[in-house]
Design an enzyme around this catalytic site. Structure first.
Site, PDB file in Angstrom:
ATOM      1  N   ASN B 219      15.428   7.408  -7.387  1.00 59.17           N
ATOM      2  CA  ASN B 219      16.160   6.934  -6.208  1.00 59.17           C
ATOM      3  C   ASN B 219      15.311   6.896  -4.943  1.00 59.17           C
ATOM      4  O   ASN B 219      15.698   7.394  -3.896  1.00 59.17           O
ATOM      5  CB  ASN B 219      17.392   7.799  -5.976  1.00 59.17           C
ATOM      6  CG  ASN B 219      18.597   7.194  -6.626  1.00 59.17           C
ATOM      7  OD1 ASN B 219      18.893   6.029  -6.426  1.00 59.17           O
ATOM      8  ND2 ASN B 219      19.265   7.971  -7.441  1.00 59.17           N
ATOM      9  N   ASP B 220      14.151   6.272  -5.063  1.00 63.17           N
ATOM     10  CA  ASP B 220      13.273   6.053  -3.913  1.00 63.17           C
ATOM     11  C   ASP B 220      12.631   7.309  -3.351  1.00 63.17           C
ATOM     12  O   ASP B 220      12.132   7.276  -2.234  1.00 63.17           O
ATOM     13  CB  ASP B 220      14.027   5.318  -2.796  1.00 63.17           C
ATOM     14  CG  ASP B 220      14.011   3.821  -3.028  1.00 63.17           C
ATOM     15  OD1 ASP B 220      13.102   3.371  -3.730  1.00 63.17           O
ATOM     16  OD2 ASP B 220      14.896   3.132  -2.526  1.00 63.17           O
ATOM     17  N   ALA B 221      12.670   8.394  -4.111  1.00 66.53           N
ATOM     18  CA  ALA B 221      11.913   9.557  -3.647  1.00 66.53           C
ATOM     19  C   ALA B 221      10.450   9.331  -4.000  1.00 66.53           C
ATOM     20  O   ALA B 221      10.126   8.476  -4.831  1.00 66.53           O
ATOM     21  CB  ALA B 221      12.423  10.813  -4.314  1.00 66.53           C
ATOM     22  N   GLY B 372      10.685   5.659   1.287  1.00 65.79           N
ATOM     23  CA  GLY B 372      11.125   6.741   0.416  1.00 65.79           C
ATOM     24  C   GLY B 372      10.957   8.083   1.095  1.00 65.79           C
ATOM     25  O   GLY B 372      10.276   8.203   2.112  1.00 65.79           O
ATOM     26  N   ARG B 404      13.867  -5.205  -6.227  1.00 64.52           N
ATOM     27  CA  ARG B 404      13.568  -5.589  -4.846  1.00 64.52           C
ATOM     28  C   ARG B 404      12.545  -6.727  -4.768  1.00 64.52           C
ATOM     29  O   ARG B 404      12.356  -7.310  -3.707  1.00 64.52           O
ATOM     30  CB  ARG B 404      13.041  -4.397  -4.079  1.00 64.52           C
ATOM     31  CG  ARG B 404      13.946  -3.194  -4.157  1.00 64.52           C
ATOM     32  CD  ARG B 404      13.577  -2.236  -3.050  1.00 64.52           C
ATOM     33  NE  ARG B 404      13.451  -0.872  -3.537  1.00 64.52           N
ATOM     34  CZ  ARG B 404      14.449  -0.013  -3.639  1.00 64.52           C
ATOM     35  NH1 ARG B 404      15.629  -0.377  -3.281  1.00 64.52           N
ATOM     36  NH2 ARG B 404      14.270   1.202  -4.071  1.00 64.52           N
TER      37      ARG B 404
END
Lengths: 373, 604
Positions: B219-221, B372, B404
């Site tokens: 999740n974009d970490a 992130g 994306r």
């Protein structure tokens, strides 16, 4: 056999019991017994618990999918070009109970819905036609005369008779008219002031040649293999007054809740409200359990008249002063309550939150009673 | 008909019968140098109006003039420009390039590239990338990204921490961040130099492996290499300036910088003043924490006289009015500046400095709308490594890419990899950049796989990672949203005076609002007692004495230990739990002239 069913008479609602009787035909006694027991179990499972917060759950169940509704006003392509509010705007319209919706509509079925020709004929008959649509009205201020110049092409198109129009106009102003040229109906009025002349003009402009008042457009559309007259503008009373030979009155639909309430009564209005609300949600592809909508619709109509949700209606009618004051117009409600010497029984949710007591819902419904010695 | 209205600087100055001629004449004169270059003129055919603008505040942009499908700028000019015999200003003076404002642009038909020129075109873009703004123009390969990502990048570039000014050591901005070791991006655009982004960079070139890392970068970490961070990766300093002055008051009174004495009203305790010198001002390089006083100050009394403890007038004491470090902040005193304010008062500015080492929760972003938050700092030995011993600075999750469609991200990684091997900058200018094919070719020559992937080994198990991992260099920016400045929690704390409900906001150590919708949820669940705990016990519960006969809140005399009804005087009163907000409501109703009464019944 009857006895088996008799035992469940008070445990299962009548309609469900009847269905069980119908479906268990040909089964033996023990099977039926098992079936009834199972039905009773299922029925009780689906009942609400005491103290369930139905209102909040209904509000959340309608509100959450409501956030996904589009703010779009949809345009139909084709014969009936109508800009119909859908989605959220329409839902708001229903909940606010506007006197007239943005696009009041009716759906009228004829006696023979398969017959296209006849349906079109009736549709033409219903559609309102004002004199201004087929003729131009000109005032002659010097000679104090009014000319009605009829467009003969349009007249032909509508299948109307010139003499007939003349008669209608004469009837409207209670004056005789002359015909000059081939399409000019002239009213030679013996009036002194221009104001009086203008009064006649206004009267003439309002003359309706044919159709039901307020039915601005009537188009024939095909729905489920049947031809339906879809109208723009509503007049339930006017349509209901038409001959039974023409239309099927029991199938007439209308999307103006207020009008239905006036003509057919509160039950019909409730039904319409429910149907329209459900139609909006279905149209948007949202699934909301009908029972939530039923609760909403019931609370809007429970008082015997259709009330909007909001200050003027349901919320403003709450019995508790605090609940009303917490919603809108705080000062007005408090002052009015003081004038009347109102008492708040602290029976509802909002009041008890304000005061700081457990709310009478869920775990807060139970209380203690002291045993007298 | 009066003809076409002509407006000069927005004011109607007259009418003209031949607007096209008028406009053309003005334009010709401007091109000939007879009119200043910043004069623009626009003709609105539909409204029959001519607008001539020569005032300030209009953004102008240069374009090459095109006549009969041929740009006026020729190869000759470019040659002279390169030799330094011609300057840009000469081109403007000679009517080769002109400046248009937004209004005149409406009359222009501008070609973006030379090969699309037709007879109808009036202007040619100097460079196709000039359709972009300052922020977009310094993002590499934007034409390979999906459109929504480009403005997102522009928005994030503005939030990046770098070297925002070269004189930062002399400045006293209220808040500022400086990056420890900012890089010039390896993949840059032709406009970095022009915009000035090369001299004041805001970011660093990270070696990135596009791979998941044990779920710590979902999740974009992002997962950072702890050793890289300890070497200074993404490290910034945070400066904060506190400021106070010796204010003058009517009546000749003045504030005074000093070490407040214990007898002064509002004395904070010896501890708080421990860093102050005899002048009441702190010295540099002290480590200060929240609540420590940096400038001791006392203010004159608000009223000259005051009723004393035993009646009678006594002189009021001076008030404590020191400048202290904000609660929850800390740092070293970096700078102490003593000057004079505009009104001539003595003014002290104290700047604190704090090192901000990247930690879990800090926000980073590449220049492709790929942002992130740090999910984990991994010891270097646990990070994946390649055969040659290269260990990435960061693991970015591959799921961030497909949906994306930020292909520019991958191109930048590839380009910068080549750039770092070749020791040169890669050109990623929008619409005019080094091609992927060439980059692959070059990468191959350096002995790497042309597609940018490498074989990596798991740092924990030492096993070879089955998939080939895309490894490259990406320019990452540290964004100004740092957790340490946002993190907040509260168990007990201050309450508002009026309502006795918890305060709001991190700065006031506030509570987290249990809002209307949250309340609805508890009602929906029927959890009555939990709701009461949230809204009453954890908020503004009070126990008030109530007179059962009058229904009025009784006076609770603490000194005499007696509670009595203010109306009937009865001492037979009962304690009732209620929210203070409700008690306040009752008081306010009384002030409105409404007397609310409480009806008491037995609970059972």
């Amino acid at each position: 056999m009857e006895k088996v069913f008799e035992a469940y008479k008070d445990k299962i609602p009548k309609s469900i019991l009847e269905e069980v009787i119908e479906k268990t035909k040909g089964m033996n006694k023990s099977e039926i017994k098992k079936m009834l027991e199972k039905v009773r179990e299922e029925y009780e499972k689906s009942l609400l618990d005491i103290g369930e917060a139905v209102g909040i759950v209904a509000a959340q169940s309608i509100g959450e999918p409501g956030t996904q509704m589009t703010m779009k006003t949809f345009h139909f392509a084709g014969v009936a070009e109508l800009a119909v509010p859908q989605g959220l705007p329409r839902f708001i319209e229903l909940v606010d109970v506007r006197r007239a919706p943005k696009m009041p509509m009716m759906w009228i079925y004829t006696k023979d819905p398969k017959d296209y020709e006849k349906t079109v004929e009736i549709a033409k008959k219903i559609e309102e036609l004002e004199i201004t649509k087929i003729a131009a009205i000109r005032e002659d201020f010097i000679k104090k005369r009014i000319h009605v110049l009829v467009d003969m092409d349009k007249l032909k198109e509508e299948g109307l008779d010139f003499e007939e129009i003349k008669k209608r106009l004469e009837k409207a102003v209670r004056k005789k008219a002359k015909v000059e040229g081939e399409n000019d109906i002239v009213f030679d009025l013996k009036v002194s002031t221009l104001k009086a002349l203008r009064r006649y003009t206004n009267k003439l402009e309002e003359v309706r040649i044919k159709g039901v008042p307020n039915i601005k457009k009537a188009a024939v559309i095909k729905q489920d293999g049947e031809y339906v007259i879809q109208t723009e503008g509503t007049n339930l009373k006017g349509i209901m007054a038409l001959s039974d030979k023409l239309i099927d009155k029991r199938r007439v639909r209308c999307n103006n809740v207020k009008e239905i309430e006036e003509v057919l009564g509160i039950e019909a209005a409730r039904e319409t409200l429910l149907r329209e609300a459900k139609a909006v949600l279905d149209n948007q592809g949202l699934t909301v359990d009908v029972r939530h909508l039923m609760l909403l619709v019931d609370s809007m109509t429970a008082s015997g008249v259709v009330r909007p949700v909001g200050r003027q209606g349901v919320s403003g009618m709450k019995s508790s002063v605090f609940a009303r004051a917490a919603f809108e117009e705080t000062v007005r409600h408090l002052l009015d309550a003081a004038l009347r010497g109102e008492k708040d029984g602290l029976k509802g949710v909002t009041e008890n939150i304000i005061v700081g007591q457990p709310i009478p819902i869920g775990t807060g419904t139970v209380g203690l009673i002291m045993k007298k010695k | 008909m009066l003809g076409t209205s002509v407006y000069l600087n927005g004011k109607l100055i007259g009418f003209h019968n031949n607007p096209k001629d008028l406009v053309q004449t003005i334009r010709d004169r401007r091109r000939n140098g007879k009119l200043p270059y910043e004069v623009t003129v626009a003709y609105y055919e539909d409204r029959n109006e001519v607008y001539i603008n020569a005032d300030e505040g209009r953004a102008l942009r240069p374009l090459i003039i095109v006549e009969k499908g041929k740009p006026k700028l020729t190869k000759e000019h470019i040659k002279l420009l390169k030799e330094g015999k011609l300057s840009f200003d000469d081109l403007v003076k000679n009517g080769i390039i002109e400046y248009l404002d937004a209004e005149e642009e409406e009359n222009a038909y501008i070609a973006i590239t030379e090969d699309e020129l037709t007879e109808e075109h009036t202007h040619l873009e100097i460079h196709p990338a000039l359709i972009l703004g300052v922020c977009s123009i310094i993002s590499p390969y934007p034409e390979h990204n999906s459109a929504p990502r480009v403005p997102m990048t522009s928005a994030m570039i503005k939030q990046s921490l770098g070297l925002y000014a070269l004189n930062y050591r002399l400045r006293t901005d209220t808040q500022s961040h400086i990056m420890y070791y900012p890089h010039v991006p390896i993949v840059k655009t032709k406009f970095h130099k022009i915009v000035g982004a090369e001299g004041k960079p805001a970011g660093q070139n990270f070696i990135v492996a596009i791979m998941p890392y044990r779920g710590y970068n979902i999740n974009d970490a992002i997962v950072l290499n702890k050793a890289s961070v300890e070497r200074g990766l993404g490290r910034t300093v945070y400066f904060r300036t506190y400021e106070t002055q010796e204010r003058r008051y009517p009546g000749g009174q003045k504030d005074k910088f000093e070490r407040p004495k214990p007898e002064i009203s509002g004395y904070r305790g010896d501890e708080a003043y421990r860093f102050l010198d005899e002048n009441g001002i702190i010295e540099p390089e002290f480590k200060v924490n929240g609540g420590d006083v940096v400038v001791g100050k006392t203010s004159p009394p608000r009223f000259l006289e005051e009723i004393g403890e035993f009646g009678g007038m006594i002189e009021e004491k001076r008030r404590e009015n020191s400048l202290a470090i904000k609660q929850g902040e800390s740092g070293y005193v970096d700078l102490v500046l003593i000057t004079e304010s505009e009104s001539g008062n003595r003014l002290v500015k104290v700047r604190t400095r704090k090192e901000m080492v990247p930690e879990i929760g800090d926000k980073f972003a590449a220049r492709h709308g790929q942002k992130g938050v740090v999910g984990l700092l991994v010891p270097q030995e646990d990070m994946p490594f390649s055969q040659s011993g290269i260990i990435p600075d960061m693991c970015m999750n591959p799921h961030a890419i497909p949906s994306r469609m930020t292909v520019g991200y991958l191109l930048e990684a590839l380009g910068a990899k080549v750039g770092s091997l070749a020791g040169r900058h890669i050109d990623g200018t929008p619409f005019d950049n080094e091609k992927e094919r060439d980059l692959r070719e070059e990468l191959k020559r350096y002995g790497f796989k042309p597609n940018g992937t490498e074989i990596l080994y798991d740092g924990v198990t030492g096993e070879r990672i089955k998939a080939e991992i895309y490894v490259g260099v990406i320019y990452y920016q540290k964004l100004k949203h740092l957790v340490s400045m946002k993190m907040h929690a509260r168990a007990r704390g201050p309450v508002q005076i009026l309502t006795r409900q918890p305060t709001e906001g991190r700065a006031r150590e506030g509570g987290l609002r249990f809002g209307e919708m949250e309340r609805d949820c508890l009602i929906g669940h029927g959890t009555s007692m939990l709701l009461m705990e949230r809204l009453l016990e954890e908020s503004d519960k009070v126990t008030e004495m109530v007179c059962p006969r009058c229904g009025i809140i009784a006076i609770n005399d603490q000194i005499r230990k007696k509670a009595y009804c203010p109306v009937c005087g009865s001492t037979e009163v009962y304690p009732i739990d209620m929210s203070y907000a409700f008690k306040l409501l009752l008081n306010e109703l009384i002030s409105m002239g409404i007397l609310p009464k409480l009806n008491l019944t037995d609970k059972v």
